[in-house]
Write a protein that holds these residues in place. Sequence first.
Motif, PDB file in Angstrom:
ATOM      1  N   ILE A 273      -1.927   1.971  -6.164  1.00  0.00           N
ATOM      2  CA  ILE A 273      -0.776   2.600  -5.513  1.00  0.00           C
ATOM      3  C   ILE A 273      -1.069   2.839  -4.030  1.00  0.00           C
ATOM      4  O   ILE A 273      -0.183   2.698  -3.177  1.00  0.00           O
ATOM      5  CB  ILE A 273      -0.416   3.921  -6.216  1.00  0.00           C
ATOM      6  N   LEU A 274      -2.331   3.182  -3.710  1.00  0.00           N
ATOM      7  CA  LEU A 274      -2.713   3.340  -2.309  1.00  0.00           C
ATOM      8  C   LEU A 274      -2.534   2.019  -1.557  1.00  0.00           C
ATOM      9  O   LEU A 274      -2.027   1.994  -0.420  1.00  0.00           O
ATOM     10  CB  LEU A 274      -4.170   3.801  -2.213  1.00  0.00           C
TER      11      LEU A 274
ATOM     12  N   GLN B  21      -0.439  -0.345  -2.327  1.00  0.00           N
ATOM     13  CA  GLN B  21       1.003  -0.567  -2.189  1.00  0.00           C
ATOM     14  C   GLN B  21       1.554   0.217  -0.999  1.00  0.00           C
ATOM     15  O   GLN B  21       2.408  -0.276  -0.249  1.00  0.00           O
ATOM     16  CB  GLN B  21       1.721  -0.142  -3.472  1.00  0.00           C
ATOM     17  N   TRP B  22       1.073   1.431  -0.827  1.00  0.00           N
ATOM     18  CA  TRP B  22       1.534   2.250   0.308  1.00  0.00           C
ATOM     19  C   TRP B  22       1.093   1.632   1.634  1.00  0.00           C
ATOM     20  O   TRP B  22       1.859   1.575   2.595  1.00  0.00           O
ATOM     21  CB  TRP B  22       0.985   3.669   0.192  1.00  0.00           C
TER      22      TRP B  22
ATOM     23  N   TRP C 254       3.282  -1.268   2.385  1.00  0.00           N
ATOM     24  CA  TRP C 254       4.598  -0.814   2.872  1.00  0.00           C
ATOM     25  C   TRP C 254       4.508  -0.331   4.309  1.00  0.00           C
ATOM     26  O   TRP C 254       5.352  -0.654   5.143  1.00  0.00           O
ATOM     27  CB  TRP C 254       5.112   0.305   1.972  1.00  0.00           C
ATOM     28  N   LYS C 255       3.474   0.416   4.610  1.00  0.00           N
ATOM     29  CA  LYS C 255       3.327   1.017   5.943  1.00  0.00           C
ATOM     30  C   LYS C 255       3.157  -0.051   7.002  1.00  0.00           C
ATOM     31  O   LYS C 255       3.739   0.026   8.095  1.00  0.00           O
ATOM     32  CB  LYS C 255       2.131   1.967   5.948  1.00  0.00           C
TER      33      LYS C 255
ATOM     34  N   ALA D 216       1.639  -6.737  -0.625  1.00  0.00           N
ATOM     35  CA  ALA D 216       0.699  -5.846  -1.306  1.00  0.00           C
ATOM     36  C   ALA D 216      -0.483  -6.602  -1.898  1.00  0.00           C
ATOM     37  O   ALA D 216      -1.566  -6.033  -2.084  1.00  0.00           O
ATOM     38  CB  ALA D 216       1.430  -5.072  -2.406  1.00  0.00           C
TER      39      ALA D 216
ATOM     40  N   SER E 203      -0.175  -3.798  -9.246  1.00  0.00           N
ATOM     41  CA  SER E 203      -1.262  -3.034  -8.620  1.00  0.00           C
ATOM     42  C   SER E 203      -2.516  -3.072  -9.485  1.00  0.00           C
ATOM     43  O   SER E 203      -3.634  -3.240  -8.983  1.00  0.00           O
ATOM     44  CB  SER E 203      -0.829  -1.580  -8.409  1.00  0.00           C
TER      45      SER E 203
END
Length: 614
Positions: free
Chosen positions: A12-13, A15-16, A19-20, A25, A289
Amino acid sequence: MLELAGIIILGILAQWVAWKFKIPAILPLILIGLLVGPIAAEYFSEDGTKWIEPIWNGKKGLFPGDSLFYFVSLAISIILFEGGLTLKRSEIKNVGPVITKLITLGSAITFFGAGIVAHFVFGLSWDLSFLFSGLIIVTGPTVITPILRNIPLKKDISTVLKWEGILIDPIGALVAVLVFEFISVEGDSGFTKIALMEFGKIILFGTTFGFTFAHALAFSINKKLIPHYLLNVVTLSVVLLVFVASDTFAHESGLLAVVVMGMVLGNGKLESIKEILYFKESLSVLLISILFILLAANINMADLLLLYNWETAVLFLIVVFVIRPLGVFLSTTKSKLTINEKLFISWVGPRGIVAAGIASLFGSKLVKQGVEGAEYITPLVFMIVLGTVLLNATTARLFAKIVGVFLTKSDGILIVGASKVSRLLGHYLESNGRHVVLIDSNQTNIAKAKELGLEAISTDIYSNTLTDNIELNDVGYLMALTGNSGINKYAIDKFGEEFGENGSFRLVTREEMLDENNNPKEGLFSHTDDYNSLTEVTLKYPSIQEIVINDKAHYKSLIEITNTDKYIIPLFIKDKNAELKIISSYNTEVDEIGENWKLVYLGKPFDIEETEMK
């Protein structure tokens, strides 16, 4: 327990981070997997063990035996089902033949071209060479979408790449399955016949199971046989059932079955399709992920060192810069695509989760069978995946500008609400050469818009699906035209930056209309007209008119008339080149009025004598 929780947290990190920084991903996921797997074992562990060991090795590991690959297979089935749900027949009316050729002729060129190159450059057997080429046929929506999301392109280019990415996934998987069957069949007698029979079974059972269960599930949902709170989990269980059942009758046919099931449901009349899609999207993000970290961590340093030679670079360069362009150009002959558009499509071909997942699955099986050279399959495919993603993520935007397909001016218009007013405006704008997209949660409004030939999307304004739609990259104007002032304001706040770089507008509210001092900067058309006014005029005079403007004084007099006549509402100013400027309620002034400029308005025709007298 720590390892399993760590995978989810790191996934999940990643994925963030993706996105950022607006990157696929898959890139941080693979790098994290390599870090906690082979790199940790080689450089950071005293006893040579990985921080995360995917397969049980007698001392530690998350999955015993072949359990990891069972999990990979089930996860890929869910991801492909979600991809199938997003495939809409209406989206390919302009580029259907191109996509058909790309996933047939283009796939064949990649299969034979990459297979021949792998054999002569890397020295792999013909069987393994064609297994490798079958695996790298696929591109994949999970990597295409993030790369293209922030590149303004013509809709046709985005549509081609999106459909190719989703449709080619099961095709590449099926080709790899066929080659795997060839390799697995012992002896020469009946070699080809048995393998082709297996391929025929895959097609037969895959399409049959997918089509049948899709209609059965749709019938059960529409007849309210499934309670709402069980809708998503029942759908998930049916997807897994279809995958396993089809696979039982014909080995590896489950991938085709779930894609067919998703396509049938996505193009059918299913009331709850949006809820199912939202659930599957969230689940796919979690699965992707976990999968990429597991698969990358499962690679050993010895496997990576196999690629530390010049042959790897030559293979990569030929696959990316020779075979991909050759497949694209031959597949797009006699199409409406320009040379520059073909060049861009040739450049963008990142490989994704299906290639990596199936490569790990088949590579490990063949290594266990003692097939010579099988240890190259997984690292070679991962090299292509990582290399193409890195290349496209870092250069796609620049290359789009170099070849001239980067839209410097985003003239597309997103209209929130698909009521009769919106449909009338959308039809006029599209007839004047603008790309128009209407969105609404009302299925009836969406259906009526599509009957007019308008592009309309059924979606919830509060969801994030719009920001992931790569086919809205050319949208630069946002017009909120619903009867709910709260929704209009929310649309401007949420999507103004994404889709309103040239202007975000909404209808004024009743309160704003009655207060002359409360005129919002984003107000649309007229400060004296709200949604009810537009609806009333549309019902009485359902047509959009044009009148030639003589000069600025004439324009000002026309605006004065619209302020006093409730059945005339100004919309746009149209110049001699048919370029349209949206009229704002906040500022109706114009800097200039040229020859043959026109005022575009909704309602009854102007009284010519009255306008001349003014």
